[in-house]
Design a protein around this motif. Structure first.
Motif, short mmCIF file in Angstrom:
data_model
loop_
_atom_site.label_atom_id
_atom_site.label_comp_id
_atom_site.label_asym_id
_atom_site.label_seq_id
_atom_site.Cartn_x
_atom_site.Cartn_y
_atom_site.Cartn_z
N GLY A 1 -11.49 -3.43 24.17
CA GLY A 1 -11.83 -4.63 24.94
C GLY A 1 -12.99 -5.36 24.31
O GLY A 1 -13.45 -5.02 23.21
N ARG A 2 -13.50 -6.36 25.00
CA ARG A 2 -14.64 -7.13 24.49
C ARG A 2 -15.83 -6.99 25.42
O ARG A 2 -15.67 -7.09 26.65
CB ARG A 2 -14.25 -8.61 24.41
CG ARG A 2 -13.11 -8.86 23.46
CD ARG A 2 -13.55 -8.77 22.02
NE ARG A 2 -14.22 -9.98 21.61
CZ ARG A 2 -13.59 -10.98 20.99
NH1 ARG A 2 -12.32 -10.89 20.69
NH2 ARG A 2 -14.26 -12.05 20.66
N LEU A 3 -16.98 -6.76 24.83
CA LEU A 3 -18.20 -6.65 25.62
C LEU A 3 -18.78 -8.05 25.79
O LEU A 3 -19.00 -8.75 24.80
CB LEU A 3 -19.20 -5.73 24.91
CG LEU A 3 -20.47 -5.39 25.70
CD1 LEU A 3 -20.96 -4.01 25.33
CD2 LEU A 3 -21.58 -6.39 25.48
N LEU A 4 -18.98 -8.45 27.03
CA LEU A 4 -19.59 -9.75 27.32
C LEU A 4 -20.99 -9.47 27.85
O LEU A 4 -21.18 -9.10 29.00
CB LEU A 4 -18.77 -10.50 28.38
CG LEU A 4 -17.28 -10.65 28.07
CD1 LEU A 4 -16.52 -11.19 29.28
CD2 LEU A 4 -17.07 -11.57 26.86
N GLY A 5 -21.97 -9.61 26.96
CA GLY A 5 -23.34 -9.26 27.35
C GLY A 5 -24.01 -10.36 28.15
O GLY A 5 -23.91 -11.53 27.79
N TYR A 6 -24.69 -10.02 29.22
CA TYR A 6 -25.53 -10.98 29.94
C TYR A 6 -26.97 -10.48 29.86
O TYR A 6 -27.24 -9.31 30.15
CB TYR A 6 -25.08 -11.21 31.38
CG TYR A 6 -25.09 -10.00 32.31
CD1 TYR A 6 -23.96 -9.19 32.46
CD2 TYR A 6 -26.23 -9.68 33.06
CE1 TYR A 6 -23.96 -8.10 33.31
CE2 TYR A 6 -26.24 -8.57 33.91
CZ TYR A 6 -25.11 -7.80 34.02
OH TYR A 6 -25.11 -6.69 34.86
N GLN A 7 -27.85 -11.36 29.41
CA GLN A 7 -29.23 -10.95 29.14
C GLN A 7 -30.02 -10.76 30.43
O GLN A 7 -30.00 -11.61 31.31
CB GLN A 7 -29.94 -12.02 28.29
CG GLN A 7 -29.35 -12.22 26.91
CD GLN A 7 -29.77 -11.12 25.94
OE1 GLN A 7 -30.65 -10.31 26.25
NE2 GLN A 7 -29.14 -11.09 24.77
N LEU A 8 -30.72 -9.63 30.50
CA LEU A 8 -31.69 -9.44 31.58
C LEU A 8 -33.00 -10.08 31.12
O LEU A 8 -33.28 -10.16 29.92
CB LEU A 8 -31.89 -7.95 31.86
CG LEU A 8 -30.64 -7.20 32.30
CD1 LEU A 8 -30.94 -5.70 32.45
CD2 LEU A 8 -30.09 -7.75 33.61
N ASP A 9 -33.79 -10.55 32.07
CA ASP A 9 -34.99 -11.31 31.73
C ASP A 9 -36.24 -10.42 31.76
O ASP A 9 -36.76 -10.09 32.83
CB ASP A 9 -35.15 -12.47 32.72
CG ASP A 9 -36.28 -13.41 32.32
OD1 ASP A 9 -36.48 -14.42 33.01
OD2 ASP A 9 -36.98 -13.12 31.32
N GLU A 10 -36.69 -10.05 30.55
CA GLU A 10 -37.81 -9.11 30.47
C GLU A 10 -39.07 -9.67 31.14
O GLU A 10 -39.80 -8.93 31.79
CB GLU A 10 -38.11 -8.78 29.00
CG GLU A 10 -39.20 -7.71 28.86
CD GLU A 10 -39.22 -7.06 27.48
OE1 GLU A 10 -38.60 -7.60 26.56
OE2 GLU A 10 -39.85 -5.99 27.36
N ASP A 11 -39.28 -10.98 30.98
CA ASP A 11 -40.49 -11.57 31.55
C ASP A 11 -40.44 -11.64 33.07
O ASP A 11 -41.46 -11.84 33.72
CB ASP A 11 -40.70 -12.98 30.98
CG ASP A 11 -40.92 -12.92 29.48
OD1 ASP A 11 -40.49 -13.85 28.77
OD2 ASP A 11 -41.52 -11.92 29.03
N ALA A 12 -39.27 -11.49 33.62
CA ALA A 12 -39.14 -11.48 35.08
C ALA A 12 -38.80 -10.08 35.55
O ALA A 12 -37.93 -9.90 36.42
CB ALA A 12 -38.07 -12.48 35.50
N GLY A 13 -39.45 -9.09 34.94
CA GLY A 13 -39.23 -7.70 35.34
C GLY A 13 -37.80 -7.24 35.14
O GLY A 13 -37.28 -6.47 35.93
#
Lengths: 526, 491
Positions: free
Chosen positions: A230-242
């Motif tokens: 399958g394909r991995l669809l990455g969604y970024q977590l926001d480091e600056d917002a914890g």
């Protein structure tokens, strides 16, 4: 299946490529019935089968399943293998690469192990001389436990796991969330990873099916998605917002996927997070569920660290509870898979391999199919199921073993909480390191703001900068960590993951060793 | 179907059978298929007090010895119990409850793995692999490298690992014996590979003919397939045959000539009931004859005389594979971290049981001998009953845990089956279940020569019960023929 836009285009592209370069391997097949395997070539496109042997070997590394070769699992990857080498060479290595509490001295819960010993060797239950060895409630529990496993712990159980244990799991979920759960929606497995893979295997039909995964993520997901083509669809977590999860970022991910002709079928989230350690708020979960409903995504809730919470502001709340609180249509329509395990929490029973998936709103036909696949492996191991039973149905107030049990569980979590602080503070005290607090789970994931010279040196060495850093850290101090590249991170940022599991009395030494190393590193590459 | 309409008229698609991975949908596994599901329903009915033609179900569909009353090996359970709760070891007076060798073994194992609750190395704890490798050396008389051993959550997990690695797509094929244990057909389907059947010869006691292997291989290649591996189950499941040494040599030569990996499923190596044949591992024969091929050998704690199915413990020995391939397999194993530790311990114990002179040796041998003699007895009893049934022939099981009789079914029965779109032997087994409560698996679940019918039953019910089971089957068969028969010469 509904035809997809772009299919005709794909066929045109395919035929052009075949004419121009017959050796081109395309990853999609248009032949009905052959859909779903990653390295297939349409029968018409070639004259000869793929190469079967090389250098005299059928099983040559170049002639293996391609998805398999491309799968990576950094937790036991390059750094780990280097660590093993050093162990062989007689070095003292501290393994903080994997959440393996009992390897680092955490003791299992006494009551649990007493019951386990009794069900392993049931003759002890009535043995006259064994009387003094076990408290009465452990003996009683062992007797009840054996009723769940006709034939004892050496016999295959139902492929979904023992009905009795699944009932206990369901009851625990009901208690936890305040909504009734059914044992018919529970599959016990040899660890949560197996359950995750059943679901991904079922969902991914071919390489146009995408699974949304948080970045950074636990690489079980990237590896399994790769394995199933399958394909991995990455969604970024926001480091600056914890390490917060933002709905706009989720929307962007789905939009981009669809623009590329991919179907987003599921969204994974890990709460508490691994490697990032953030706990999701109730509101965040609510938004997520609504989003999943709107975009018709299966929600995969990895909640294996639900007992590992180290702050009071954001207690754990399950996706299921939030979904049920929302009411219809969400409670009746969102397809949810919730995963849990005996490996983490205060039990830390990694080596027993006990886990489960609870499904909500899954089509009965789908559950049948999963049951079928589970049955090929006959049965999850019994001791893992026993441990699961003990986790979800522990001693109660008034039971003989209750005080000790309660104390052991509470003190483990309290100790982890202290270590979460120690580690976060230790990292933040270093020049060029910022670290979000470990709100939950078992890891610290500091960001390394590496000087340009270090990044250059890494490039010379042919390594990502954080791998370079971690290798030097390992060589100098014996501390084995996993570089951020293994989990995914924002382009241009570097991290490492370490567990917070080293024993409390060893922490000062470890912190000191690390800080000394880091200062040296920064002095060298400043 | 699978679509619900919301109040606002929008349609909501569940993930339905139609929108699941096709490979998942294609995989089948009859050992726990429809008949077993029906048995579960009947079980519920019995519990609810419903009146059925029988008082209890007898699960003869699966090799699950301890569920039918087989006792575990004492030493094995003692060591595991001590490893479960190590505080026991230091208790004063513990030597009165556990023999000294169980105590010392548990101490040694705990020193190696720290706790059964900690992940080990992905291939399995070094000490356990070492013990297994030494045992394999004793068994075969040839060196065994512990780095070529993987400890897995049951042999099935090992099979999954190998097939996932070698199957790239539909063009890759694996030679599979017919009849076969449906783990292989199911796993091939899951991985999108092709099963190339080679037929075992029922007339000659289910022997494997090299000609049939060659024929199957040639035809597959004509079809554009890569034949990459050959599965051999020895002793056989479901058929119970033990290969002759000569046959094994031919098979190895075939693999060498054709460039095919041998997957040797040897999980029943401790279930041998014949005197005139010896079982030897393919590894031994390979090294004896110096026919070096890539070989995967599998063994498990689930069968034998230990029957620890529920532990999920097994090992896989991989010889003749390039380092790069072993590395890739190690990587795949690492994604699941490791197999369960108690299963690893059980594997080490069955391969390295108490030795002569050690306190538990005598009991171990006693228990082993008694169990194997009993299994042999029960196998004979069942085979005799089956062979006396009208139209039924059977090759007496030489090994494993199953009987696979061939049944001839009257035309009317075949027609009834066709009416409900089921295989005739499925119809037979379902009828047997409904009338007697005995759960078996139809031959169609294992695949068979077209036009023939079989069913597989274990001979695991206890000695005290198997007589009644035999009677019930016999009586059912008679009634079945009375209802649908008689048998004609052409059946």
């Amino acid at each position: 299946m509904k035809p997809r836009g772009g299919q005709r285009l794909l066929r045109q592209v395919q035929s052009v490529l075949e004419q121009r370069c017959p050796e081109t391997r395309l990853l999609c097949s248009q032949t009905p019935g052959s859909r779903g395997f990653a390295s297939a070539i349409p029968q018409e496109a070639f004259d000869e089968p793929p190469q079967n042997h090389k250098e005299g070997k059928v099983l040559h590394p170049d002639l293996l399943n391609e998805n398999f070769r491309n799968a990576e699992y950094a937790v036991r990857g390059e750094l780990y293998l280097k660590g093993q080498e050093l162990v062989k060479a007689g070095r003292d290595i501290i393994f903080t690469n994997v959440g393996n509490p009992q390897q680092l001295g955490q003791k299992p819960l006494t009551f649990n192990r007493q019951v386990q010993a009794l069900v392993s060797a049931p003759y002890l239950i009535d043995h006259p001389q064994a009387k003094g060895l076990f408290p009465a409630d452990a003996v009683a529990r062992a007797k009840t436990m054996l009723k769940y496993f006709p034939g004892g712990v050496g016999a295959y159980s139902d492929s979904r796991g023992s009905a009795g244990v699944r009932q206990e799991v369901a009851d625990n979920i009901t208690r936890r969330d305040g909504y009734p759960a059914s044992p018919d929606n529970v599959f016990l497995t040899d660890g949560a990873s197996v359950a995750v893979r059943y679901m991904l295997n079922a969902i991914i039909r071919d390489n146009r099916d995408g699974i949304m995964v948080p970045i950074p993520q636990y690489p079980l997901y990237s590896a399994s998605i790769q394995l199933y083509g399958g394909r991995l669809l990455g969604y970024q977590l926001d480091e600056d917002a914890g390490w917060g999860m933002g709905i706009p970022e989720l929307r962007r991910t789905v939009r981009d996927a669809r623009a590329n002709g991919l179907a987003a079928r599921a969204i994974v989230f890990i709460n508490p997070g691994n490697p990032t350690g953030q706990c999701l708020s109730y509101d965040n979960l609510r938004e997520l569920i609504k989003f999943a409903h709107e975009e018709k995504l299966v929600l995969m809730a990895d909640e294996v660290y639900q007992e590992n919470i180290y702050q009071d502001k954001l207690p754990f709340v399950s996706a299921r509870k939030v979904m049920m609180d929302l009411g219809e249509p969400y409670s009746k329509e969102v397809e949810l898979c919730s995963f849990h395990t005996v490996s983490k929490g205060s039990l830390g029973e990694c080596g027993l391999r006990g886990g489960y998936v609870e499904t909500t709103n899954l089509h009965p036909g789908t559950i049948e199919e999963i049951y079928k696949i589970a049955s090929i492996n006959l049965s999850p191991n019994i001791m893992g199921q026993v441990a699961m039973s003990l986790m979800v149905n522990p001693p109660k107030e008034g039971d003989e073993s209750y005080p000790q049990y309660k104390e052991e569980r509470a003190s483990t979590i309290a100790s982890l909480r202290r270590r979460a602080h120690t580690m976060t503070d230790a990292f933040n005290a270093c020049e060029g390191i910022t670290c979000n607090f470990t709100e939950g789970a078992m890891y610290s994931f500091p960001r390394l703001h590496l000087p340009q010279k270090a990044i250059e040196a890494a490039r010379q060495a042919g390594k990502p900068a954080d791998t370079f850093y971690c290798l030097e850290l390992l060589e100098e101090t014996g501390i084995l960590t996993v570089p951020g590249t293994g989990f995914g991170q924002r382009e241009g940022s570097f991290h490492l993951r370490t567990t917070i599991l080293p024993p409390e009395d060893q922490m000062p030494v470890l912190v000191d060793r690390f800080q000394t190393f880091h200062k040296k590193f920064m002095d060298k590459y400043r | 179907m699978g679509v619900s309409t919301q109040a606002n008229g929008k349609q909501h698609d569940f993930i339905t059978e139609d929108t699941l991975s096709e490979r998942v949908r294609k995989a089948e596994y009859a050992v726990r298929g429809e008949i077993v599901a029906r048995a579960g329903q009947l079980q519920k009915e019995l519990q609810e007090g419903k009146k059925l033609p029988f008082e209890s179900l007898v699960y003869c569909n699966i090799g699950n010895p301890q569920s039918l009353g087989q006792k575990p090996m004492t030493f094995l359970r003692q060591v595991l119990s001590l490893c479960d709760y190590p505080q026991l070891i230091e208790q004063p007076g513990i030597e009165k409850i556990f023999p000294a060798d169980a105590l010392s073994r548990a101490k040694e194992y705990l020193a190696a793995c720290k706790s059964t609750g900690a992940y080990s190395e992905s291939k399995g704890t070094a000490l356990f692999r070492k013990e297994v490798s030494e045992a394999v050396e004793r068994r075969d008389g040839h060196a065994c490298n512990p780095d070529e051993l993987f400890l897995t959550d049951g042999a099935s997990a090992g099979v999954h690992l190998i097939l996932r690695t070698i199957i790239r797509g539909e063009q890759d094929a694996v030679l599979t014996p017919i009849p076969q244990y449906p783990l292989y057909s199911a796993t091939l389907a899951l991985n999108g590979g092709t099963l190339v059947p080679y037929y075992l010869d029922e007339e000659s006691g289910w022997q494997l003919s090299i000609d049939s292997l060659k024929k199957a291989t040639d035809e597959a290649r004509k079809d554009g397939k890569n034949v990459r591996a050959l599965v051999v189950i020895n002793p056989g499941n479901p058929c119970g045959q033990v290969l002759t040494r000569e046959n094994q040599e031919e098979i190895l030569q075939f693999c060498a000539d054709e460039g095919v990996v041998l997957m040797a499923d040897e999980v029943y190596q401790d279930n041998i009931y014949v005197q005139d044949k010896t079982w030897q591992s393919f590894k031994k024969v390979m090294r004896d004859t110096k026919t070096e091929i890539p070989l995967v050998s599998m063994h498990s704690v689930s069968k034998g005389f230990y029957g620890e199915c529920g532990r999920r413990g097994a090992f896989m020995e991989l010889v003749g594979l390039p380092q790069g391939v072993l590395g890739e397999l190690g990587k795949l194993a690492s994604i699941s971290l490791c197999s369960n530790i108690a299963g690893q311990i059980a594997t080490a114990i069955i391969m390295n049981p108490p030795k002569e002179g050690e306190p538990s040796h005598e009991l171990w041998q006693q228990e082993r001998k008694a169990l194997l003699e009993s299994l042999k007895k029960r196998s004979r009893m069942l085979a005799e009953t089956l062979s006396k049934m009208e139209g039924v022939t059977i090759n007496t099981p030489e090994g494993a845990l199953y009987a696979m009789p061939r049944i001839r079914l009257p035309k009317k029965a075949v027609q009834e089956a066709e009416k409900i779109s089921k295989a005739p032997d499925f119809f037979y087994c379902k009828s047997m279940l409904e009338e007697t409560g005995i759960v078996t698996v139809p031959g169609s679940g294992f695949q068979q020569v077209k036009g023939t019918f079989h069913f597989r039953t274990t001979f695991l019910p206890q000695e005290s019960e198997i007589g009644a089971v035999c009677e019930r089957v016999s009586a059912f068969h008679k009634r079945f023929l009375e209802k649908y028969g008689p048998l004609e010469a052409s059946d």
